[in-house]
Design an enzyme around this catalytic site. Structure first.
Site, PDB file in Angstrom:
ATOM      1  N   ASN A 277       0.873  -1.162   0.000  1.00 34.37           N
ATOM      2  CA  ASN A 277       0.000   0.000   0.000  1.00 34.37           C
ATOM      3  C   ASN A 277       0.918   1.221   0.000  1.00 34.37           C
ATOM      4  OD1 ASN A 277      -1.766   2.046   0.609  1.00 34.37           O
ATOM      5  ND2 ASN A 277      -2.793   0.935   2.272  1.00 34.37           N
TER       6      ASN A 277
ATOM      7  N   ARG B  69      -2.451  -1.816  -3.571  1.00 32.90           N
ATOM      8  CA  ARG B  69      -3.578  -0.879  -3.488  1.00 32.90           C
ATOM      9  C   ARG B  69      -3.368   0.181  -4.567  1.00 32.90           C
ATOM     10  NH1 ARG B  69      -4.490   3.871   0.870  1.00 32.90           N
ATOM     11  NH2 ARG B  69      -6.484   4.587   0.078  1.00 32.90           N
TER      12      ARG B  69
ATOM     13  N   ARG C  51      -6.488  18.293   2.613  1.00 31.53           N
ATOM     14  CA  ARG C  51      -7.362  18.504   1.445  1.00 31.53           C
ATOM     15  C   ARG C  51      -8.637  19.224   1.878  1.00 31.53           C
ATOM     16  NH1 ARG C  51      -7.359  12.388  -0.431  1.00 31.53           N
ATOM     17  NH2 ARG C  51      -5.822  12.103   1.218  1.00 31.53           N
TER      18      ARG C  51
ATOM     19  N   HIS D 251      -9.371   6.088  16.892  1.00 36.74           N
ATOM     20  CA  HIS D 251      -8.671   6.518  18.107  1.00 36.74           C
ATOM     21  C   HIS D 251      -9.205   7.770  18.783  1.00 36.74           C
ATOM     22  CE1 HIS D 251      -5.739   3.458  17.340  1.00 36.74           C
ATOM     23  NE2 HIS D 251      -5.540   3.918  16.129  1.00 36.74           N
TER      24      HIS D 251
ATOM     25  N   HIS E 170     -14.852   6.649   7.373  1.00 33.78           N
ATOM     26  CA  HIS E 170     -13.411   6.382   7.288  1.00 33.78           C
ATOM     27  C   HIS E 170     -12.718   7.726   7.521  1.00 33.78           C
ATOM     28  CE1 HIS E 170      -9.723   4.419   5.510  1.00 33.78           C
ATOM     29  NE2 HIS E 170      -9.401   5.703   5.497  1.00 33.78           N
TER      30      HIS E 170
ATOM     31  N   HIS F  99     -11.450   4.960  -0.930  1.00 36.60           N
ATOM     32  CA  HIS F  99     -11.354   4.169   0.308  1.00 36.60           C
ATOM     33  C   HIS F  99     -12.125   2.851   0.185  1.00 36.60           C
ATOM     34  CE1 HIS F  99     -10.541   8.201   2.471  1.00 36.60           C
ATOM     35  NE2 HIS F  99      -9.397   7.536   2.369  1.00 36.60           N
TER      36      HIS F  99
ATOM     37  N   GLU G 203      -6.924  -2.668   5.141  1.00 35.05           N
ATOM     38  CA  GLU G 203      -6.962  -2.698   3.679  1.00 35.05           C
ATOM     39  C   GLU G 203      -6.091  -3.814   3.123  1.00 35.05           C
ATOM     40  OE1 GLU G 203      -5.733   1.334   3.794  1.00 35.05           O
ATOM     41  OE2 GLU G 203      -7.626   2.106   3.036  1.00 35.05           O
TER      42      GLU G 203
ATOM     43  N   ASP H 275      -2.686  16.986  11.862  1.00 34.23           N
ATOM     44  CA  ASP H 275      -2.754  15.792  12.691  1.00 34.23           C
ATOM     45  C   ASP H 275      -3.763  16.004  13.819  1.00 34.23           C
ATOM     46  OD1 ASP H 275      -2.184  13.803  14.673  1.00 34.23           O
ATOM     47  OD2 ASP H 275      -0.279  13.452  13.649  1.00 34.23           O
TER      48      ASP H 275
HETATM   49  P1  ADP Z   1      -3.878   7.574   6.342  1.00 34.31           P
HETATM   50  O1  ADP Z   1      -5.035   8.173   5.601  1.00 34.31           O
HETATM   51  O2  ADP Z   1      -2.576   8.282   6.122  1.00 34.31           O
HETATM   52  O3  ADP Z   1      -3.796   6.047   6.280  1.00 34.31           O
HETATM   53  P2  ADP Z   1      -4.552   7.138   9.143  1.00 34.31           P
HETATM   54  O4  ADP Z   1      -5.761   6.270   8.971  1.00 34.31           O
HETATM   55  O5  ADP Z   1      -3.316   6.519   9.682  1.00 34.31           O
HETATM   56  O6  ADP Z   1      -4.231   7.961   7.839  1.00 34.31           O
HETATM   57  O7  ADP Z   1      -5.011   8.342  10.113  1.00 34.31           O
HETATM   58  C1  ADP Z   1      -4.171   9.420  10.393  1.00 34.31           C
HETATM   59  C2  ADP Z   1      -4.944  10.365  11.303  1.00 34.31           C
HETATM   60  O8  ADP Z   1      -5.331   9.650  12.488  1.00 34.31           O
HETATM   61  C3  ADP Z   1      -4.132  11.567  11.759  1.00 34.31           C
HETATM   62  O9  ADP Z   1      -4.910  12.735  11.689  1.00 34.31           O
HETATM   63  C4  ADP Z   1      -3.853  11.249  13.220  1.00 34.31           C
HETATM   64  O10 ADP Z   1      -3.766  12.392  13.989  1.00 34.31           O
HETATM   65  C5  ADP Z   1      -5.093  10.480  13.607  1.00 34.31           C
HETATM   66  N1  ADP Z   1      -4.874   9.728  14.829  1.00 34.31           N
HETATM   67  C6  ADP Z   1      -4.077   8.659  15.019  1.00 34.31           C
HETATM   68  N2  ADP Z   1      -4.081   8.289  16.326  1.00 34.31           N
HETATM   69  C7  ADP Z   1      -4.903   9.171  16.965  1.00 34.31           C
HETATM   70  C8  ADP Z   1      -5.316   9.353  18.325  1.00 34.31           C
HETATM   71  N3  ADP Z   1      -4.883   8.543  19.283  1.00 34.31           N
HETATM   72  N4  ADP Z   1      -6.160  10.383  18.599  1.00 34.31           N
HETATM   73  C9  ADP Z   1      -6.596  11.208  17.642  1.00 34.31           C
HETATM   74  N5  ADP Z   1      -6.235  11.099  16.352  1.00 34.31           N
HETATM   75  C10 ADP Z   1      -5.411  10.098  16.012  1.00 34.31           C
END
Ligand code: ADP
Length: 405
Positions: free
Chosen positions: A15, A95, A243, A335, A210, A183, A384, A286
């Site tokens: 991926n 992917r 985005r 999370h 998602h 997705h 995925e 983030d």
């Molecule tokens: P990608 O689309 O790059 O695969 P991810 O599914 O890994 O992304 O998600 C990344 C996002 O998840 C980021 O905004 C990150 O801050 C958030 N994230 C990861 N862990 C936590 C957490 N414990 N609390 C809040 N947000 C989180």
């Protein structure tokens, strides 16, 4: 006489994102990965994390400078040679974010397929070039091994005209200017998990949120994609890490005509400087950083994000005329109890309520709605890579049957 030991057969799922390469190695018939890893920050230093089937870290004996995707692929090769020398890869599944109109399911990658993928680069500039780079790197690393593309758009090809069309002259629809949704591998996984965990809900109306760095919603009715928030490209719908999400096209015309922006400026602003990053005045894309910042700028970004998720869930429910289950997945969805709480508070008028303890203290797959909630709410971590491997395995098996017949 020396007896040559037969190697175990495995599948590799790749991926490949803009700055990351996620990989997972599966033994032949297993659904659990022997090794799962992430090469992150490709191009800006690099960071490698690999875990075994028990979730224990696997540490390679040397460090890597991840300047390119090829360098990241070398990590995958080294990890295989070092930790699993007895596994022979029989196919690599990739992917691929955009499959356009031509691809509505997994496919063996041929030079012709690669040519078609190149044409789709303009529609997914953050992803498609890296997906293609990953394919080239894997073809070089595993010569002669079948490579299979699994598309994020394929799951949504079941959508009807009113759900996937834009109100522009109809001939554009016929030319392929329509909503493709994205997705799809994640939605396919969640769909399969809902079928496994709650078959009666799977037959009903499910909205999946998602919410990762890329974010979208999907309405899944009786197991099929009915509507989604991402459109022709992966920039539409919800605001994301960087985005913009849904935007009045008049803003783009204004930027072009009045501000004299170039296409390059527009691409940069809308894909890389908007979303949570833009809303927070450049603070962060983030959600963890924004949640901890406690500033007005961070709050503004979180409020906008959760407000649009609420509006989006309601619109997905409207597309199905109902909702039986809301599933949160991906980094933020899995999370962030804060985001889940704010979204469900915003949807309280639909009769949803959360079980605070399960929402804030539970881990992994679980029900988080309260007993008296009008519809159920779950958290289901997405995977995925499992979907890539299932599709890859199925395609190889199909080919084997076709060759025998
Ligand atoms: P990608 O689309 O790059 O695969 P991810 O599914 O890994 O992304 O998600 C990344 C996002 O998840 C980021 O905004 C990150 O801050 C958030 N994230 C990861 N862990 C936590 C957490 N414990 N609390 C809040 N947000 C989180």
């Amino acid at each position: 006489m020396t007896v040559k030991k037969e190697k175990a057969k495995g599948f590799l799922a790749l991926n490949s994102g803009s700055s990351s390469l996620k990989f997972a190695l599966y033994l032949d018939e297993q659904e659990k990965e022997s090794m799962v890893g992430r090469c992150e920050q490709i191009g800006t230093g690099g960071n490698v994390r690999i875990k075994d089937i028990e979730g224990q870290p696997l540490v390679l004996p040397k460090t890597y400078s991840l300047d390119t995707h090829e360098a990241a692929m070398q990590v995958v090769l080294d990890a295989m040679a070092y930790f699993f020398p007895d596994i022979e890869v029989q196919a690599v599944g990739h992917r691929v974010v955009h499959g356009g109109r031509s691809f509505d399911g997994p496919i063996f990658i041929t030079p012709k397929v690669l040519e078609n993928l190149e044409r789709l680069v303009k529609l997914a500039p953050l992803h498609e070039p890296h997906n293609i780079a990953g394919i080239h790197a894997a073809m070089e690393a595993f010569p002669g091994v079948p490579q299979i593309a699994c598309f994020d758009t394929a799951f949504h090809r079941s959508q009807s005209f009113v759900d996937n069309a834009f109100a522009i002259p109809y001939h554009y629809y016929e030319e392929g200017i329509l909503r493709y949704g994205f997705h799809g591998l994640s939605y396919e996984y969640i769909n399969a998990e809902v079928a496994r965990l709650a078959p009666e809900l799977h037959q009903g109306k499910v909205v999946v949120a998602h919410l990762g760095n890329g974010a979208s919603l999907c309405a899944i009715e009786a197991g099929r994609s009915k509507a989604s928030t991402m459109g022709f490209t992966a920039i539409d719908g919800l605001p994301m890490g960087t985005r913009c999400g849904q935007l009045d096209p008049g803003v783009i015309l204004h930027f072009l005509e009045t501000e004299g922006m170039s296409i390059k400026d527009l691409n940069r602003i809308l894909y890389k400087e908007s979303g949570l990053l833009g809303l927070s005045g450049g603070l962060s894309n983030d959600m963890r950083v924004l949640t901890e910042a406690g500033t007005e700028a961070a709050q503004r970004a979180i409020d906008y994000f959760t407000h649009k998720v609420c509006a989006g869930v309601a619109s997905m429910a409207a597309a199905m005329q109902g909702i039986n289950l809301l599933v949160f997945t991906a980094g933020i969805g899995e999370h962030s109890s804060l985001v889940r709480r704010k979204v469900c508070e915003g949807l309280a008028w639909l009769g949803v309520s959360l079980d605070d303890i399960s929402n804030t203290q539970g881990k992994g797959t679980r029900l988080i709605s309260a007993k008296d909630s009008k519809f159920k709410v779950m958290v289901i971590p997405t995977d995925e890579e499992v979907i890539i491997v299932r599709a890859t395995r199925a395609l190889l098996a199909e080919k084997a049957v076709a060759e025998v017949c």
